[in-house]
Design a protein around this motif. Structure first.
Motif, PDB file in Angstrom:
ATOM      1  N   GLY A 108      38.303 -51.615 114.329  1.00  0.00           N
ATOM      2  CA  GLY A 108      38.237 -50.733 113.163  1.00  0.00           C
ATOM      3  C   GLY A 108      37.646 -49.391 113.539  1.00  0.00           C
ATOM      4  O   GLY A 108      36.658 -49.321 114.284  1.00  0.00           O
ATOM      5  N   ALA A 130      36.683 -46.820 111.312  1.00  0.00           N
ATOM      6  CA  ALA A 130      35.995 -46.081 110.243  1.00  0.00           C
ATOM      7  C   ALA A 130      34.642 -45.538 110.714  1.00  0.00           C
ATOM      8  O   ALA A 130      34.006 -46.122 111.597  1.00  0.00           O
ATOM      9  N   ASP A 155      42.862 -50.462 113.587  1.00  0.00           N
ATOM     10  CA  ASP A 155      42.934 -50.209 112.148  1.00  0.00           C
ATOM     11  C   ASP A 155      42.382 -48.815 111.859  1.00  0.00           C
ATOM     12  O   ASP A 155      41.306 -48.470 112.334  1.00  0.00           O
ATOM     13  N   SER A 158      44.696 -53.753 100.246  1.00  0.00           N
ATOM     14  CA  SER A 158      43.293 -53.906 100.604  1.00  0.00           C
ATOM     15  C   SER A 158      42.420 -53.774  99.358  1.00  0.00           C
ATOM     16  O   SER A 158      42.835 -53.167  98.362  1.00  0.00           O
ATOM     17  N   ASN A 159      41.217 -54.344  99.462  1.00  0.00           N
ATOM     18  CA  ASN A 159      40.236 -54.258  98.369  1.00  0.00           C
ATOM     19  C   ASN A 159      40.801 -54.796  97.061  1.00  0.00           C
ATOM     20  O   ASN A 159      40.724 -54.144  96.011  1.00  0.00           O
ATOM     21  N   GLN A 184      43.599 -57.103 103.185  1.00  0.00           N
ATOM     22  CA  GLN A 184      42.390 -56.738 103.936  1.00  0.00           C
ATOM     23  C   GLN A 184      41.242 -56.568 102.949  1.00  0.00           C
ATOM     24  O   GLN A 184      41.290 -55.695 102.090  1.00  0.00           O
ATOM     25  N   SER A 198      33.577 -56.271 107.343  1.00  0.00           N
ATOM     26  CA  SER A 198      32.141 -56.392 107.008  1.00  0.00           C
ATOM     27  C   SER A 198      31.656 -57.830 107.142  1.00  0.00           C
ATOM     28  O   SER A 198      30.747 -58.255 106.418  1.00  0.00           O
ATOM     29  N   GLY A 255      34.132 -52.976 114.051  1.00  0.00           N
ATOM     30  CA  GLY A 255      34.134 -51.544 114.337  1.00  0.00           C
ATOM     31  C   GLY A 255      32.989 -51.183 115.260  1.00  0.00           C
ATOM     32  O   GLY A 255      32.509 -50.058 115.224  1.00  0.00           O
ATOM     33  N   THR A 256      32.574 -52.147 116.079  1.00  0.00           N
ATOM     34  CA  THR A 256      31.408 -51.883 116.926  1.00  0.00           C
ATOM     35  C   THR A 256      31.586 -50.622 117.774  1.00  0.00           C
ATOM     36  O   THR A 256      32.693 -50.320 118.230  1.00  0.00           O
ATOM     37  N   THR A 257      30.439 -49.936 117.985  1.00  0.00           N
ATOM     38  CA  THR A 257      30.454 -48.739 118.831  1.00  0.00           C
ATOM     39  C   THR A 257      29.794 -49.040 120.188  1.00  0.00           C
ATOM     40  O   THR A 257      29.619 -48.142 120.997  1.00  0.00           O
ATOM     41  N   HIS A 277      28.993 -55.144 122.795  1.00  0.00           N
ATOM     42  CA  HIS A 277      29.491 -55.842 121.602  1.00  0.00           C
ATOM     43  C   HIS A 277      31.020 -55.929 121.622  1.00  0.00           C
ATOM     44  O   HIS A 277      31.592 -56.924 121.176  1.00  0.00           O
ATOM     45  N   ASP A 306      32.713 -59.432 121.234  1.00  0.00           N
ATOM     46  CA  ASP A 306      33.619 -59.714 120.112  1.00  0.00           C
ATOM     47  C   ASP A 306      34.944 -60.258 120.628  1.00  0.00           C
ATOM     48  O   ASP A 306      35.498 -61.209 120.066  1.00  0.00           O
TER      49      ASP A 306
HETATM   50  N1  NAP Z   1      39.920 -51.441 103.735  1.00  0.00           N
HETATM   51  C1  NAP Z   1      38.712 -50.957 103.569  1.00  0.00           C
HETATM   52  O1  NAP Z   1      38.370 -50.434 102.492  1.00  0.00           O
HETATM   53  C2  NAP Z   1      37.712 -51.039 104.683  1.00  0.00           C
HETATM   54  C3  NAP Z   1      36.355 -50.865 104.391  1.00  0.00           C
HETATM   55  C4  NAP Z   1      35.444 -50.981 105.423  1.00  0.00           C
HETATM   56  C5  NAP Z   1      35.882 -51.227 106.715  1.00  0.00           C
HETATM   57  N2  NAP Z   1      37.215 -51.350 106.979  1.00  0.00           N
HETATM   58  C6  NAP Z   1      37.700 -51.549 108.355  1.00  0.00           C
HETATM   59  O2  NAP Z   1      36.941 -52.557 108.978  1.00  0.00           O
HETATM   60  C7  NAP Z   1      36.339 -52.040 110.181  1.00  0.00           C
HETATM   61  C8  NAP Z   1      35.053 -52.763 110.441  1.00  0.00           C
HETATM   62  O3  NAP Z   1      34.112 -52.381 109.453  1.00  0.00           O
HETATM   63  P1  NAP Z   1      32.869 -53.287 109.071  1.00  0.00           P
HETATM   64  O4  NAP Z   1      32.531 -52.963 107.665  1.00  0.00           O
HETATM   65  O5  NAP Z   1      33.187 -54.699 109.452  1.00  0.00           O
HETATM   66  O6  NAP Z   1      31.665 -52.742 109.921  1.00  0.00           O
HETATM   67  P2  NAP Z   1      31.566 -52.333 111.445  1.00  0.00           P
HETATM   68  O7  NAP Z   1      31.881 -50.896 111.570  1.00  0.00           O
HETATM   69  O8  NAP Z   1      32.318 -53.304 112.279  1.00  0.00           O
HETATM   70  O9  NAP Z   1      30.019 -52.475 111.674  1.00  0.00           O
HETATM   71  C9  NAP Z   1      29.512 -53.625 112.263  1.00  0.00           C
HETATM   72  C10 NAP Z   1      28.011 -53.430 112.433  1.00  0.00           C
HETATM   73  O10 NAP Z   1      27.475 -54.574 113.042  1.00  0.00           O
HETATM   74  C11 NAP Z   1      26.800 -54.183 114.237  1.00  0.00           C
HETATM   75  N3  NAP Z   1      26.903 -55.228 115.268  1.00  0.00           N
HETATM   76  C12 NAP Z   1      25.907 -55.861 115.804  1.00  0.00           C
HETATM   77  N4  NAP Z   1      26.296 -56.762 116.694  1.00  0.00           N
HETATM   78  C13 NAP Z   1      27.612 -56.685 116.742  1.00  0.00           C
HETATM   79  C14 NAP Z   1      28.615 -57.371 117.470  1.00  0.00           C
HETATM   80  N5  NAP Z   1      28.401 -58.302 118.393  1.00  0.00           N
HETATM   81  N6  NAP Z   1      29.871 -57.040 117.197  1.00  0.00           N
HETATM   82  C15 NAP Z   1      30.165 -56.119 116.302  1.00  0.00           C
HETATM   83  N7  NAP Z   1      29.272 -55.436 115.611  1.00  0.00           N
HETATM   84  C16 NAP Z   1      27.985 -55.730 115.836  1.00  0.00           C
HETATM   85  C17 NAP Z   1      27.462 -52.901 114.655  1.00  0.00           C
HETATM   86  O11 NAP Z   1      26.595 -52.179 115.463  1.00  0.00           O
HETATM   87  P3  NAP Z   1      27.091 -51.627 116.893  1.00  0.00           P
HETATM   88  O12 NAP Z   1      28.030 -50.493 116.622  1.00  0.00           O
HETATM   89  O13 NAP Z   1      25.820 -51.192 117.519  1.00  0.00           O
HETATM   90  O14 NAP Z   1      27.753 -52.767 117.594  1.00  0.00           O
HETATM   91  C18 NAP Z   1      27.708 -52.244 113.313  1.00  0.00           C
HETATM   92  O15 NAP Z   1      26.564 -51.611 112.855  1.00  0.00           O
HETATM   93  C19 NAP Z   1      36.218 -50.542 109.901  1.00  0.00           C
HETATM   94  O16 NAP Z   1      36.091 -49.776 111.063  1.00  0.00           O
HETATM   95  C20 NAP Z   1      37.517 -50.280 109.192  1.00  0.00           C
HETATM   96  O17 NAP Z   1      38.574 -50.176 110.121  1.00  0.00           O
HETATM   97  C21 NAP Z   1      38.135 -51.280 105.981  1.00  0.00           C
END
Ligand code: NAP
Length: 277
Positions: A14, A16, A38, A153-154, A175, A203, A246-248, A252, A256
């Motif tokens: 992801g 975002a 995504d 989505s949503n 999604q 999330s 969406g890890t940065t 991770h 993942d």
């Molecule tokens: N359709 C929609 O409305 C919608 C809304 C929200 C999101 N999304 C999509 O879903 C994607 C993912 O979003 P998300 O809300 O799930 O949040 P995310 O951006 O994946 O955030 C995950 C959080 O968990 C932390 N984390 C800790 N350990 C981790 C590990 N092993 N693996 C992964 N993350 C770890 C990450 O920190 P680190 O960066 O330090 O790993 C980050 O702060 C977005 O980028 C976007 O593409 C879609």
């Protein structure tokens, strides 16, 4: 479109909220092994041009070709955008969808995406005439070969029920944000399972922070030499969720992807699924 397509991956990267580092992070995700990306044509939360730059860098480096990838973008209504719009807000929704798609293809440097998703329905209360118009316009994009598959989505179960009645077509993808307290979106997941719709969950970690610290997750994590996040992703996959991350963080990213090798005992899966009772 090419003759053969990438399969639907079992983990999506992801993009975002990444702003300027989006390009570098997208390239790193592909180098690390992600094959599904995504994004959305919504500058408020996504830098889709940066995603395209990351893809281009990965192509130049010989890491992947376009046909190795599953690319997903979204159409976002005016109310979900800020002032930077990928379409003319005075145009009809049908035209807005076509303009948003044309702009996404330009951003991503491709002539098709694998999935085109309605970012969120117009109303909280059900599938509206606006959603019906947008869905028809999305179908036209599919018919023209600019997307392989369509999604929403949503959405709640009521949106999906109304949508099925109005459109007589199920999306290929749903999604949603996935809360453990809501049985990991159990109603919507059941709807998807019954219709062979792929449920994409986001999330999974951030909406469930207490779950990551709960013994039903931390105990198997310790036993399997895995992290709690890996257990949550493995659990999600075991119950039919296609997870997004969406890890940065480069470590991770690796963890993942490695979670795909983790097999959880049935008892653990059941305990996590019913963690909220
Ligand atoms: N359709 C929609 O409305 C919608 C809304 C929200 C999101 N999304 C999509 O879903 C994607 C993912 O979003 P998300 O809300 O799930 O949040 P995310 O951006 O994946 O955030 C995950 C959080 O968990 C932390 N984390 C800790 N350990 C981790 C590990 N092993 N693996 C992964 N993350 C770890 C990450 O920190 P680190 O960066 O330090 O790993 C980050 O702060 C977005 O980028 C976007 O593409 C879609």
């Amino acid at each position: 479109m090419p003759e053969s397509f990438a399969p639907i991956p079992d983990l999506l990267y992801g993009t975002a909220w990444k702003k300027d580092p989006t390009a570098a992070l997208t390239e790193l995700a592909l180098r690390t092994g992600f094959r599904g990306v995504d994004t959305a044509n919504q500058l408020r939360h996504y830098h889709e041009v940066g995603v395209g730059e990351g893809l281009a860098a990965a192509y130049r480096a010989g890491i992947v070709t376009r046909s190795d990838l599953f690319l997903q973008t979204k159409f976002t209504y005016r109310q979900g955008q800020d002032h930077r719009l990928p379409y003319d807000p005075a145009a009809s929704l049908t035209v807005q969808v076509a303009q948003s798609m044309a702009s996404s293809l330009e951003h991503l440097g491709t002539d098709y995406v694998d999935s085109f998703v309605l970012h969120g329905p117009a109303w909280r209360h059900g599938w509206s005439p606006d959603d019906a118009e947008v869905w028809e316009a999305m179908r036209k994009e599919r018919a023209a070969g600019r997307t392989r598959l369509l999604g929403v989505s949503n959405v709640g179960l009521h949106h999906l029920d109304h949508m099925m009645a109005a459109q007589n077509e199920a999306p290929a993808f749903v999604q949603n944000r996935c809360f453990a307290v809501a049985g990991w979106d159990s109603d919507v997941r059941r709807f998807c399972r019954e219709r062979e719709i792929t449920y994409q969950g986001f999330s999974l970690l951030t909406a469930n922070l207490e779950v990551l610290q709960h013994p039903v997750v931390t105990d198997p994590a310790a036993k399997l030499n895995a992290t709690p996040a890996q257990v949550v992703f493995a659990f999600a996959r075991a119950i039919g969720i296609l997870p997004l991350t969406g890890t940065t963080n480069p470590e991770h990213m690796k963890q993942d992807l490695a979670s795909r090798e983790l097999t959880l005992p049935a008892k653990v899966i059941q305990a996590i699924e019913h963690i909220a009772g």
